[in-house]
Design a protein around this motif. Structure first.
Motif, PDB file in Angstrom:
ATOM      1  N   ASP A   1       0.711  -1.198  -0.064  1.00  0.00           N
ATOM      2  CA  ASP A   1      -0.074  -0.103  -0.010  1.00  0.00           C
ATOM      3  C   ASP A   1       0.693   1.312   0.225  1.00  0.00           C
ATOM      4  O   ASP A   1       0.277   2.411  -0.381  1.00  0.00           O
ATOM      5  CB  ASP A   1      -1.138   0.054   1.070  1.00  0.00           C
ATOM      6  CG  ASP A   1      -0.291  -0.138   2.512  1.00  0.00           C
ATOM      7  OD1 ASP A   1      -0.944  -0.410   3.665  1.00  0.00           O
ATOM      8  OD2 ASP A   1       0.768   0.281   2.696  1.00  0.00           O
ATOM      9  N   GLY A   2       2.096   1.147   0.250  1.00  0.00           N
ATOM     10  CA  GLY A   2       2.980   2.338   0.229  1.00  0.00           C
ATOM     11  C   GLY A   2       2.804   3.543   1.201  1.00  0.00           C
ATOM     12  O   GLY A   2       3.122   4.748   1.344  1.00  0.00           O
ATOM     13  N   ILE A   3       2.033   2.976   2.488  1.00  0.00           N
ATOM     14  CA  ILE A   3       1.730   4.190   3.255  1.00  0.00           C
ATOM     15  C   ILE A   3       3.068   4.454   3.987  1.00  0.00           C
ATOM     16  O   ILE A   3       3.929   3.352   4.098  1.00  0.00           O
ATOM     17  CB  ILE A   3       0.812   3.407   4.644  1.00  0.00           C
ATOM     18  CG1 ILE A   3      -0.545   3.269   3.735  1.00  0.00           C
ATOM     19  CG2 ILE A   3       0.636   4.258   5.589  1.00  0.00           C
ATOM     20  CD1 ILE A   3      -1.720   2.712   4.722  1.00  0.00           C
ATOM     21  N   THR A   4       3.291   5.735   4.326  1.00  0.00           N
ATOM     22  CA  THR A   4       4.300   5.962   4.704  1.00  0.00           C
ATOM     23  C   THR A   4       4.549   6.901   6.305  1.00  0.00           C
ATOM     24  O   THR A   4       3.222   7.441   6.448  1.00  0.00           O
ATOM     25  CB  THR A   4       5.067   7.196   3.842  1.00  0.00           C
ATOM     26  OG1 THR A   4       5.305   6.752   2.514  1.00  0.00           O
ATOM     27  CG2 THR A   4       6.453   7.723   4.680  1.00  0.00           C
ATOM     28  N   TYR A   5       5.339   6.335   7.040  1.00  0.00           N
ATOM     29  CA  TYR A   5       5.140   6.783   8.551  1.00  0.00           C
ATOM     30  C   TYR A   5       6.288   7.699   8.836  1.00  0.00           C
ATOM     31  O   TYR A   5       7.274   7.342   8.450  1.00  0.00           O
ATOM     32  CB  TYR A   5       5.103   5.546   9.499  1.00  0.00           C
ATOM     33  CG  TYR A   5       3.846   4.525   9.137  1.00  0.00           C
ATOM     34  CD1 TYR A   5       4.117   3.409   8.389  1.00  0.00           C
ATOM     35  CD2 TYR A   5       2.521   4.719   9.573  1.00  0.00           C
ATOM     36  CE1 TYR A   5       3.152   2.625   8.103  1.00  0.00           C
ATOM     37  CE2 TYR A   5       1.685   3.880   9.470  1.00  0.00           C
ATOM     38  CZ  TYR A   5       1.793   2.698   8.634  1.00  0.00           C
ATOM     39  OH  TYR A   5       0.836   1.860   8.263  1.00  0.00           O
ATOM     40  N   TYR A   6       6.052   8.664   9.642  1.00  0.00           N
ATOM     41  CA  TYR A   6       7.031   9.322  10.250  1.00  0.00           C
ATOM     42  C   TYR A   6       7.072   9.615  11.710  1.00  0.00           C
ATOM     43  O   TYR A   6       5.925   9.755  12.341  1.00  0.00           O
ATOM     44  CB  TYR A   6       7.071  11.012   9.670  1.00  0.00           C
ATOM     45  CG  TYR A   6       7.189  10.782   8.291  1.00  0.00           C
ATOM     46  CD1 TYR A   6       6.464  10.919   7.328  1.00  0.00           C
ATOM     47  CD2 TYR A   6       8.762  10.855   7.728  1.00  0.00           C
ATOM     48  CE1 TYR A   6       6.661  10.834   5.886  1.00  0.00           C
ATOM     49  CE2 TYR A   6       8.935  11.020   6.206  1.00  0.00           C
ATOM     50  CZ  TYR A   6       7.748  10.918   5.479  1.00  0.00           C
ATOM     51  OH  TYR A   6       7.999  10.996   3.899  1.00  0.00           O
ATOM     52  N   GLU A   7       8.074   9.606  12.425  1.00  0.00           N
ATOM     53  CA  GLU A   7       8.247   9.975  13.751  1.00  0.00           C
ATOM     54  C   GLU A   7       7.858  11.448  13.900  1.00  0.00           C
ATOM     55  O   GLU A   7       7.925  12.328  13.006  1.00  0.00           O
ATOM     56  CB  GLU A   7       9.522   9.706  14.613  1.00  0.00           C
ATOM     57  CG  GLU A   7       9.733   9.812  15.744  1.00  0.00           C
ATOM     58  CD  GLU A   7      10.180  11.122  16.288  1.00  0.00           C
ATOM     59  OE1 GLU A   7      10.702  11.723  15.529  1.00  0.00           O
ATOM     60  OE2 GLU A   7       9.646  11.627  17.516  1.00  0.00           O
ATOM     61  N   ASP A   8       7.151  11.573  15.012  1.00  0.00           N
ATOM     62  CA  ASP A   8       6.574  13.142  15.080  1.00  0.00           C
ATOM     63  C   ASP A   8       7.809  14.242  14.950  1.00  0.00           C
ATOM     64  O   ASP A   8       7.338  15.314  14.332  1.00  0.00           O
ATOM     65  CB  ASP A   8       5.983  13.376  16.400  1.00  0.00           C
ATOM     66  CG  ASP A   8       4.627  12.776  16.600  1.00  0.00           C
ATOM     67  OD1 ASP A   8       4.039  12.487  17.606  1.00  0.00           O
ATOM     68  OD2 ASP A   8       4.040  12.021  15.492  1.00  0.00           O
ATOM     69  N   SER A   9       8.838  14.155  15.421  1.00  0.00           N
ATOM     70  CA  SER A   9       9.713  15.425  15.507  1.00  0.00           C
ATOM     71  C   SER A   9      10.326  15.563  14.049  1.00  0.00           C
ATOM     72  O   SER A   9      10.955  16.488  13.712  1.00  0.00           O
ATOM     73  CB  SER A   9      11.010  14.868  16.526  1.00  0.00           C
ATOM     74  OG  SER A   9      11.698  13.938  15.849  1.00  0.00           O
ATOM     75  N   VAL A  10      10.342  14.683  13.220  1.00  0.00           N
ATOM     76  CA  VAL A  10      10.668  15.045  11.852  1.00  0.00           C
ATOM     77  C   VAL A  10       9.700  15.238  10.893  1.00  0.00           C
ATOM     78  O   VAL A  10       9.878  15.726   9.545  1.00  0.00           O
ATOM     79  CB  VAL A  10      11.632  13.619  11.244  1.00  0.00           C
ATOM     80  CG1 VAL A  10      12.842  13.208  12.235  1.00  0.00           C
ATOM     81  CG2 VAL A  10      10.749  12.630  11.079  1.00  0.00           C
ATOM     82  N   LYS A  11       8.476  15.130  11.247  1.00  0.00           N
ATOM     83  CA  LYS A  11       7.185  15.443  10.480  1.00  0.00           C
ATOM     84  C   LYS A  11       7.467  16.905   9.729  1.00  0.00           C
ATOM     85  O   LYS A  11       7.668  17.840  10.451  1.00  0.00           O
ATOM     86  CB  LYS A  11       5.794  15.192  10.728  1.00  0.00           C
ATOM     87  CG  LYS A  11       5.579  13.865  11.251  1.00  0.00           C
ATOM     88  CD  LYS A  11       4.247  13.838  11.981  1.00  0.00           C
ATOM     89  CE  LYS A  11       3.779  12.403  12.171  1.00  0.00           C
ATOM     90  NZ  LYS A  11       2.477  12.109  12.872  1.00  0.00           N
ATOM     91  N   GLY A  12       7.319  17.047   8.388  1.00  0.00           N
ATOM     92  CA  GLY A  12       7.416  18.304   7.721  1.00  0.00           C
ATOM     93  C   GLY A  12       8.855  18.739   7.444  1.00  0.00           C
ATOM     94  O   GLY A  12       8.973  19.564   6.742  1.00  0.00           O
ATOM     95  N   ARG A  13       9.869  17.886   7.987  1.00  0.00           N
ATOM     96  CA  ARG A  13      11.299  18.241   7.629  1.00  0.00           C
ATOM     97  C   ARG A  13      11.929  17.128   6.919  1.00  0.00           C
ATOM     98  O   ARG A  13      12.886  17.377   5.874  1.00  0.00           O
ATOM     99  CB  ARG A  13      11.821  18.501   8.992  1.00  0.00           C
ATOM    100  CG  ARG A  13      11.445  19.691   9.944  1.00  0.00           C
ATOM    101  CD  ARG A  13      12.294  19.847  10.928  1.00  0.00           C
ATOM    102  NE  ARG A  13      12.534  18.641  12.080  1.00  0.00           N
ATOM    103  CZ  ARG A  13      13.605  18.127  12.284  1.00  0.00           C
ATOM    104  NH1 ARG A  13      14.925  18.496  11.792  1.00  0.00           N
ATOM    105  NH2 ARG A  13      13.687  17.112  13.048  1.00  0.00           N
ATOM    106  N   PHE A  14      11.524  15.899   7.112  1.00  0.00           N
ATOM    107  CA  PHE A  14      12.184  14.828   6.559  1.00  0.00           C
ATOM    108  C   PHE A  14      11.158  14.193   5.513  1.00  0.00           C
ATOM    109  O   PHE A  14       9.839  13.991   5.707  1.00  0.00           O
ATOM    110  CB  PHE A  14      12.613  13.870   7.636  1.00  0.00           C
ATOM    111  CG  PHE A  14      13.546  14.093   8.441  1.00  0.00           C
ATOM    112  CD1 PHE A  14      14.001  15.339   8.470  1.00  0.00           C
ATOM    113  CD2 PHE A  14      14.080  12.929   9.410  1.00  0.00           C
ATOM    114  CE1 PHE A  14      15.117  15.633   9.262  1.00  0.00           C
ATOM    115  CE2 PHE A  14      15.236  13.216  10.125  1.00  0.00           C
ATOM    116  CZ  PHE A  14      15.661  14.700   9.945  1.00  0.00           C
ATOM    117  N   THR A  15      11.502  13.726   4.411  1.00  0.00           N
ATOM    118  CA  THR A  15      10.876  12.979   3.336  1.00  0.00           C
ATOM    119  C   THR A  15      11.597  11.756   3.022  1.00  0.00           C
ATOM    120  O   THR A  15      12.662  11.611   2.706  1.00  0.00           O
ATOM    121  CB  THR A  15      10.539  13.714   2.227  1.00  0.00           C
ATOM    122  OG1 THR A  15      10.130  15.070   2.502  1.00  0.00           O
ATOM    123  CG2 THR A  15       9.728  12.913   0.975  1.00  0.00           C
TER     124      THR A  15
END
Length: 132
Positions: free
Chosen positions: A55-69
């Motif tokens: 499904d390609g769902i992508t998860y991020y740790e909260d502190s990197v959201k909006g900064r890391f891709t």
């Protein structure tokens, strides 16, 4: 032989950017969730991001959201971590990792907490240092 090899680490000043790459071999890349973890000195290894297989769902740790891709290229058996607006607290050894189908970890609302113990394969890690 399974191999995950990271590249692209280094030193950067706060506010700067780096792009990490990871080349994978020895397993069916598209059948695995692939992601990034990091470990700072005297801290536990924590999940940074992960892309589930299928499904390609992508998860991020909260502190990197909006900064890391994070992204992946199945044709190249590679994955990437584009890091922007880096902060000194991002300093750590970064590891790419793979798990059969699903990203190991826990979801609490929109927050993802990666589980290093649930990943199957690991790279050796690469150092990212962010100076203030």
């Amino acid at each position: 032989e399974v191999q995950l090899v990271e590249s692209g680490g280094g030193s950067v000043q706060a506010g700067g950017s780096l792009k990490l790459s990871c080349e994978a071999s020895g397993f069916t890349f598209d059948d695995y969730a692939v992601g990034w973890f990091r470990q700072a000195p005297e801290r536990a290894r924590e999940g940074v991001s992960c892309i589930s297989s299928g499904d390609g769902i992508t998860y991020y740790e909260d502190s990197v959201k909006g900064r890391f891709t994070t992204s992946k290229d199945g044709a190249k058996n590679a994955m990437y971590l584009q890091m922007s607006n880096l902060k000194p607290e991002d300093t750590a050894v970064y590891f790419c990792a793979a798990a059969r189908r699903y990203c190991a970890g826990t979801l609490a609302g929109s927050s993802w907490y990666g589980d290093a113990g649930g990943m199957d394969y690991w790279g050796k890690g690469i150092l990212v240092t962010v100076s203030s």
